[in-house]
Design an enzyme around this catalytic site. Sequence first.
Site, short mmCIF file in Angstrom:
data_model
loop_
_atom_site.label_atom_id
_atom_site.label_comp_id
_atom_site.label_asym_id
_atom_site.label_seq_id
_atom_site.Cartn_x
_atom_site.Cartn_y
_atom_site.Cartn_z
N ASP A 82 0.83 -1.20 0.00
CA ASP A 82 0.00 0.00 0.00
C ASP A 82 0.86 1.25 0.00
O ASP A 82 0.43 2.31 -0.45
CB ASP A 82 -0.95 -0.01 1.20
CG ASP A 82 -1.99 -1.10 0.98
OD1 ASP A 82 -1.68 -2.27 1.25
OD2 ASP A 82 -3.07 -0.77 0.47
O1 MRU Z 1 -7.45 -3.56 2.78
P1 MRU Z 1 -7.17 -3.86 1.34
O2 MRU Z 1 -7.88 -5.07 0.82
O3 MRU Z 1 -7.35 -2.64 0.46
O4 MRU Z 1 -5.62 -4.19 1.34
C1 MRU Z 1 -5.01 -4.56 0.14
C2 MRU Z 1 -3.56 -4.85 0.28
O5 MRU Z 1 -2.99 -4.76 1.35
C3 MRU Z 1 -2.82 -5.18 -0.96
O6 MRU Z 1 -1.81 -6.08 -0.69
C4 MRU Z 1 -2.22 -3.88 -1.53
O7 MRU Z 1 -3.16 -2.85 -1.60
C5 MRU Z 1 -1.65 -4.10 -2.88
S1 MRU Z 1 -2.90 -4.35 -4.11
C6 MRU Z 1 -2.11 -4.51 -5.59
#
Ligand code: MRU
Length: 353
Positions: free
Chosen positions: A244
Amino acid sequence: MSLLAIKYKRGHLEILNQLLLPHESVYEEITGAEDGWQAIRTMKVRGAPAIALVGALSLAVELLPVSFSSKEELKNFVAEKLQYLTTARPTAVNIMEAAKHLTLFVKDSSSKINDTETVKVELITEIEGMLEKDLSDNKALGRLGAEHMLQLVGADKLKVLTHCNTGSLATSGFGTALGVIRHLSEQDHIDHVFCTETRPYNQGSRLTAYELVYENIPSTLVADSMVSLLMKTKGVHAVVVGADRVVANGDTANKIGTYQIAIAAKHHGIPFYVAVPSTSIDLSLEHGSDIVIEERPAEELTNVAGVRIAAPGIACWNPAFDVTPAELITGGIATECGVFKPSELKKALAGKN
Ligand code: MRU
């Protein structure tokens, strides 16, 4: 069933409601920034790149029918909506990067172009370009990450572990960490993929498992608590996850549970990769401790599919992400610009922000 998180044509945006997967594929229309914000906050759409794309595209569909009386009015409208969209979730940097870029873009176009409507359409075109760019970046980083992994591991058929969902559903298509896996699979270099459940929100069992089955990639689901035993007994060659936010020293915020997987990988001598488009890299922050970590409602931990499983009265802590220290990222950080050691990142991507 579909693997397309975002359906867009000028003036019309739909998102796949990921809360209903894997049982139902239902697309919902997003008519503007308010809908976009809600869809992101409630996790109908999730994953760092998809969050940014849906946020920006929700602004594009809202802008299209509006006539602005001046460029000033347009600029203020865009800045206000983008600022609002960045408040939906705090950890993924991509939407903040997109907001910064688009605010500057409209300012710059306004100084060069006289006609307000033309500035608006240029902005919409710029937003639309983000969709294509994300797809081509995913394909590039998927290929580069896969090639690097094959060379580092030195085997022809790999057993790879991944965490959370980083595939088509989290991006414009193809995926980041799952893009690396997809590329390996397309080139017949996958022996087996292991995906974690990814408690408490189950992005692994609901979404990654769904994508792996859909793509016919040989794969097995494991609970997060099985990772160390899996590494000890099943011959995992490499771990690849998304992110993220990756900061200047390489520290990486990703789905809760990533940190403990990286520790287990280090203990077992298994290379650990992060796969990201450069839109997930934030060189403005030096250390992982500077990243704001989202905390989500207790119900995501206490309840499963609406049914309470935790003892009544127990307190809960539900951070959605953790930070993996750079020294645990032993394989590399795969981007569309190349695969870098955490210590190389700053120099390699200087000028990006
Ligand atoms: O809470 P989320 O489902 O939005 O978290 C997603 C993640 O942590 C993913 O690993 C990250 O955003 C990378 S997506 C290509």
